[in-house]
Design an enzyme around this catalytic site. Structure first.
Site, PDB file in Angstrom:
ATOM      1  N   SER A 136       0.715  -0.932   0.043  1.00  0.00           N
ATOM      2  CA  SER A 136      -0.389  -0.252   0.108  1.00  0.00           C
ATOM      3  C   SER A 136       0.791   0.985   0.059  1.00  0.00           C
ATOM      4  O   SER A 136       1.797   1.555   0.670  1.00  0.00           O
ATOM      5  CB  SER A 136      -0.554   0.190   1.454  1.00  0.00           C
ATOM      6  OG  SER A 136      -1.466   1.483   1.017  1.00  0.00           O
ATOM      7  N   HIS A 160      -0.008  -1.567  -4.571  1.00  0.00           N
ATOM      8  CA  HIS A 160      -2.175  -1.080  -3.908  1.00  0.00           C
ATOM      9  C   HIS A 160      -2.212   0.125  -3.573  1.00  0.00           C
ATOM     10  O   HIS A 160      -1.024   1.212  -3.348  1.00  0.00           O
ATOM     11  CB  HIS A 160      -2.165  -1.643  -2.330  1.00  0.00           C
ATOM     12  CG  HIS A 160      -3.497  -1.507  -2.072  1.00  0.00           C
ATOM     13  ND1 HIS A 160      -4.043  -2.516  -2.072  1.00  0.00           N
ATOM     14  CD2 HIS A 160      -4.735  -1.129  -0.604  1.00  0.00           C
ATOM     15  CE1 HIS A 160      -5.597  -2.427  -1.667  1.00  0.00           C
ATOM     16  NE2 HIS A 160      -5.119  -1.357  -0.783  1.00  0.00           N
ATOM     17  N   ASP A 179      -4.538   3.223  -2.664  1.00  0.00           N
ATOM     18  CA  ASP A 179      -5.626   3.822  -2.005  1.00  0.00           C
ATOM     19  C   ASP A 179      -6.193   4.590  -1.254  1.00  0.00           C
ATOM     20  O   ASP A 179      -6.147   6.043  -1.125  1.00  0.00           O
ATOM     21  CB  ASP A 179      -5.664   3.420  -0.221  1.00  0.00           C
ATOM     22  CG  ASP A 179      -5.253   2.167   0.119  1.00  0.00           C
ATOM     23  OD1 ASP A 179      -6.549   1.145   0.196  1.00  0.00           O
ATOM     24  OD2 ASP A 179      -4.327   1.564   0.936  1.00  0.00           O
ATOM     25  N   MET A 182      -9.207   7.717  -0.551  1.00  0.00           N
ATOM     26  CA  MET A 182      -9.951   7.107   0.293  1.00  0.00           C
ATOM     27  C   MET A 182     -10.769   9.291   0.772  1.00  0.00           C
ATOM     28  O   MET A 182     -10.011  10.142   0.029  1.00  0.00           O
ATOM     29  CB  MET A 182      -9.566   7.993   1.998  1.00  0.00           C
ATOM     30  CG  MET A 182      -8.761   6.090   2.417  1.00  0.00           C
ATOM     31  SD  MET A 182      -7.670   6.792   3.816  1.00  0.00           S
ATOM     32  CE  MET A 182      -7.028   4.587   4.003  1.00  0.00           C
ATOM     33  N   HIS A 217      -8.224   1.002  -4.499  1.00  0.00           N
ATOM     34  CA  HIS A 217      -9.007   0.302  -3.737  1.00  0.00           C
ATOM     35  C   HIS A 217      -9.452   1.552  -3.125  1.00  0.00           C
ATOM     36  O   HIS A 217      -8.799   2.331  -2.457  1.00  0.00           O
ATOM     37  CB  HIS A 217      -8.182   0.124  -2.391  1.00  0.00           C
ATOM     38  CG  HIS A 217      -9.195  -0.338  -1.245  1.00  0.00           C
ATOM     39  ND1 HIS A 217      -8.892  -0.716   0.175  1.00  0.00           N
ATOM     40  CD2 HIS A 217     -10.585  -0.699  -1.085  1.00  0.00           C
ATOM     41  CE1 HIS A 217      -9.339  -1.075   1.370  1.00  0.00           C
ATOM     42  NE2 HIS A 217     -10.521  -0.567  -0.157  1.00  0.00           N
ATOM     43  N   MET A 253     -12.532   3.644  -1.004  1.00  0.00           N
ATOM     44  CA  MET A 253     -12.870   3.579  -0.213  1.00  0.00           C
ATOM     45  C   MET A 253     -13.377   4.598  -0.398  1.00  0.00           C
ATOM     46  O   MET A 253     -13.106   6.123   0.133  1.00  0.00           O
ATOM     47  CB  MET A 253     -11.902   3.604   1.040  1.00  0.00           C
ATOM     48  CG  MET A 253     -11.096   2.311   1.282  1.00  0.00           C
ATOM     49  SD  MET A 253      -9.452   2.611   2.110  1.00  0.00           S
ATOM     50  CE  MET A 253      -8.329   2.621   0.878  1.00  0.00           C
ATOM     51  N   MET A 271     -11.880  -7.562   4.416  1.00  0.00           N
ATOM     52  CA  MET A 271     -10.663  -6.209   5.387  1.00  0.00           C
ATOM     53  C   MET A 271     -10.604  -6.584   6.410  1.00  0.00           C
ATOM     54  O   MET A 271     -11.217  -6.600   7.203  1.00  0.00           O
ATOM     55  CB  MET A 271     -11.646  -4.870   5.707  1.00  0.00           C
ATOM     56  CG  MET A 271     -11.879  -4.298   4.347  1.00  0.00           C
ATOM     57  SD  MET A 271     -10.392  -3.419   2.934  1.00  0.00           S
ATOM     58  CE  MET A 271      -9.420  -2.505   4.646  1.00  0.00           C
ATOM     59  N   GLY A 320      -9.768   3.159   6.363  1.00  0.00           N
ATOM     60  CA  GLY A 320      -9.789   4.162   6.694  1.00  0.00           C
ATOM     61  C   GLY A 320      -7.700   4.789   6.985  1.00  0.00           C
ATOM     62  O   GLY A 320      -7.587   6.921   6.829  1.00  0.00           O
ATOM     63  N   PHE A 321      -7.384   3.940   7.827  1.00  0.00           N
ATOM     64  CA  PHE A 321      -5.794   4.439   8.170  1.00  0.00           C
ATOM     65  C   PHE A 321      -5.090   3.193   7.570  1.00  0.00           C
ATOM     66  O   PHE A 321      -5.285   1.909   8.260  1.00  0.00           O
ATOM     67  CB  PHE A 321      -6.075   4.578   9.641  1.00  0.00           C
ATOM     68  CG  PHE A 321      -6.643   6.252  10.235  1.00  0.00           C
ATOM     69  CD1 PHE A 321      -6.588   8.012   9.911  1.00  0.00           C
ATOM     70  CD2 PHE A 321      -8.146   5.849  10.194  1.00  0.00           C
ATOM     71  CE1 PHE A 321      -7.452   8.302   9.810  1.00  0.00           C
ATOM     72  CE2 PHE A 321      -8.539   6.880  10.370  1.00  0.00           C
ATOM     73  CZ  PHE A 321      -8.795   8.399  10.349  1.00  0.00           C
ATOM     74  N   GLY A 322      -3.408   3.734   7.193  1.00  0.00           N
ATOM     75  CA  GLY A 322      -2.234   2.589   7.486  1.00  0.00           C
ATOM     76  C   GLY A 322      -2.476   2.384   8.677  1.00  0.00           C
ATOM     77  O   GLY A 322      -2.615   2.769   9.897  1.00  0.00           O
ATOM     78  N   GLY A 323      -1.572   1.237   9.213  1.00  0.00           N
ATOM     79  CA  GLY A 323      -0.769   0.842  10.957  1.00  0.00           C
ATOM     80  C   GLY A 323      -1.882  -0.176  12.075  1.00  0.00           C
ATOM     81  O   GLY A 323      -1.928   0.620  12.996  1.00  0.00           O
ATOM     82  N   ASP A 338      -6.623  -7.151   3.642  1.00  0.00           N
ATOM     83  CA  ASP A 338      -6.250  -5.439   3.344  1.00  0.00           C
ATOM     84  C   ASP A 338      -5.924  -5.520   4.452  1.00  0.00           C
ATOM     85  O   ASP A 338      -7.262  -4.689   5.265  1.00  0.00           O
ATOM     86  CB  ASP A 338      -6.375  -4.759   3.095  1.00  0.00           C
ATOM     87  CG  ASP A 338      -6.441  -3.433   2.606  1.00  0.00           C
ATOM     88  OD1 ASP A 338      -5.083  -3.218   3.250  1.00  0.00           O
ATOM     89  OD2 ASP A 338      -6.872  -2.267   2.384  1.00  0.00           O
ATOM     90  N   GLY A 396      -3.229  -4.474   8.523  1.00  0.00           N
ATOM     91  CA  GLY A 396      -2.578  -5.601   9.659  1.00  0.00           C
ATOM     92  C   GLY A 396      -1.833  -6.328   9.557  1.00  0.00           C
ATOM     93  O   GLY A 396      -1.607  -6.839  10.473  1.00  0.00           O
ATOM     94  N   GLY A 430       1.088  -2.373   4.765  1.00  0.00           N
ATOM     95  CA  GLY A 430       1.789  -0.840   4.045  1.00  0.00           C
ATOM     96  C   GLY A 430       2.625  -0.825   5.129  1.00  0.00           C
ATOM     97  O   GLY A 430       4.446  -1.150   4.438  1.00  0.00           O
TER      98      GLY A 430
HETATM   99  C1  DX5 Z   1      -7.008   1.255   5.044  1.00  0.00           C
HETATM  100  C2  DX5 Z   1      -6.288   0.550   3.745  1.00  0.00           C
HETATM  101  C3  DX5 Z   1      -5.355  -0.103   4.177  1.00  0.00           C
HETATM  102  C4  DX5 Z   1      -3.636   0.274   4.728  1.00  0.00           C
HETATM  103  C5  DX5 Z   1      -3.037  -0.997   5.231  1.00  0.00           C
HETATM  104  O1  DX5 Z   1      -7.826   1.513   4.773  1.00  0.00           O
HETATM  105  O2  DX5 Z   1      -6.581   0.119   2.625  1.00  0.00           O
HETATM  106  O3  DX5 Z   1      -4.533  -0.668   2.408  1.00  0.00           O
HETATM  107  O4  DX5 Z   1      -3.383   0.810   4.274  1.00  0.00           O
HETATM  108  O5  DX5 Z   1      -1.646  -0.367   6.216  1.00  0.00           O
HETATM  109  P1  DX5 Z   1      -1.105  -1.189   6.876  1.00  0.00           P
HETATM  110  O6  DX5 Z   1      -0.552  -2.182   6.130  1.00  0.00           O
HETATM  111  O7  DX5 Z   1      -0.014  -0.355   7.393  1.00  0.00           O
HETATM  112  O8  DX5 Z   1      -2.243  -1.889   7.894  1.00  0.00           O
HETATM  113 ZN    ZN Z   2      -6.096  -0.802   0.834  1.00  0.00          ZN
END
Ligand code: DX5
Ligand code: ZN
Length: 219
Positions: free
Chosen positions: A10, A35, A37, A39, A68, A70, A138, A143-146, A176, A178, A198
């Site tokens: 990502s 990937h 993302d 948003m 992707h 969102m 999912m 909404g957020f990475g990490g 996708d 974690g 990501g």
């Molecule tokens: C979340 C995104 C993911 C995210 C993954 O809304 O769709 O693609 O960036 O990030 P990690 O791998 O850090 O969970």
């Molecule tokens: Zn994604």
């Protein structure tokens, strides 16, 4: 068991100030897909970027652009993401008129994916399974990475693998959120064949990307 596991980093976790270099580095490090993302701050509580960013990075790789979305609404933006270079467009099943959204994506002769939020059951894909090339489960709320992997989504991955295996066509099963060296094997065991990662891809900086990707793949 020798499965062909694909890794789709990502780019949300990349350094946006040098995105072109990041894409080149991921490409060289063995990423299978990229990937993207997208948003909108409405369907999910965060804003990332739109088609112009995809357009800008496209010249840096020939890898599959795995987009992707969102966003809600989806349909007014499909043409734009096709023009920007998406090879796969995935839309959330929780958005209105998902059936016609998938038809519209398919009409562009690219791959269509359907995405399920953690609160959506596996059975929701049944009415649209014939339209899709990919199902994305999912494993965090989008909404957020990490974020931390939601282990309670593993049963759903097993269930969707069973549904996919009753279909005669190839359909990718992507996860996708974690995904780490610890959670990747669980998702693969449950039946996923494409992992989005990501944080785990970018950890340790550019010199670590190849090793990270190979470890996520199980190598
Ligand atoms: C979340 C995104 C993911 C995210 C993954 O809304 O769709 O693609 O960036 O990030 P990690 O791998 O850090 O969970
Ligand atoms: Zn994604």
């Amino acid at each position: 068991m020798s499965k062909n596991i694909l890794i789709s980093p990502s780019i949300l976790a990349s350094d946006f100030s040098k995105l072109g270099e990041e894409i080149t580095a991921l490409d060289k490090a063995g990423a299978d897909w990229m990937h993207i993302d997208v948003m909108d701050g409405h369907f999910v509580p965060n804003i990332s970027f739109g088609g112009c960013v995809l357009n800008a990075i496209k010249p840096y790789t020939k890898k599959t652009m795995d987009t992707h979305l969102m966003i809600n609404p989806v349909q007014p933006y499909i043409d734009d993401f096709v023009k920007s270079g998406s090879d796969i467009i995935s839309a959330h099943i929780e958005t209105p008129h998902i059936h016609s959204t998938l038809q519209k994506i398919k009409s562009h002769k690219i791959k269509a994916g359907v995405v399920l939020n953690p609160g959506t059951p596996a059975s929701a894909i049944l009415p649209v399974i014939e339209l899709v090339d990919l199902v994305l489960v999912m494993t965090v709320n989008p909404g957020f990475g990490g974020q931390k992997f939601l282990y309670d989504q593993l049963d759903k991955i097993y269930e969707i693998r069973e549904i996919i295996d009753t279909c005669s066509r190839h359909i990718d099963l992507q996860v996708d959120g974690g995904i780490t060296f610890e959670t990747a094997p669980l998702a693969i065991e449950a039946g996923a064949n494409v992992l989005v990662a990501g944080t785990a891809t970018f950890k340790g900086g550019v010199d670590a990307y190849a090793d990270n990707i190979s470890k996520l793949r199980g190598g």
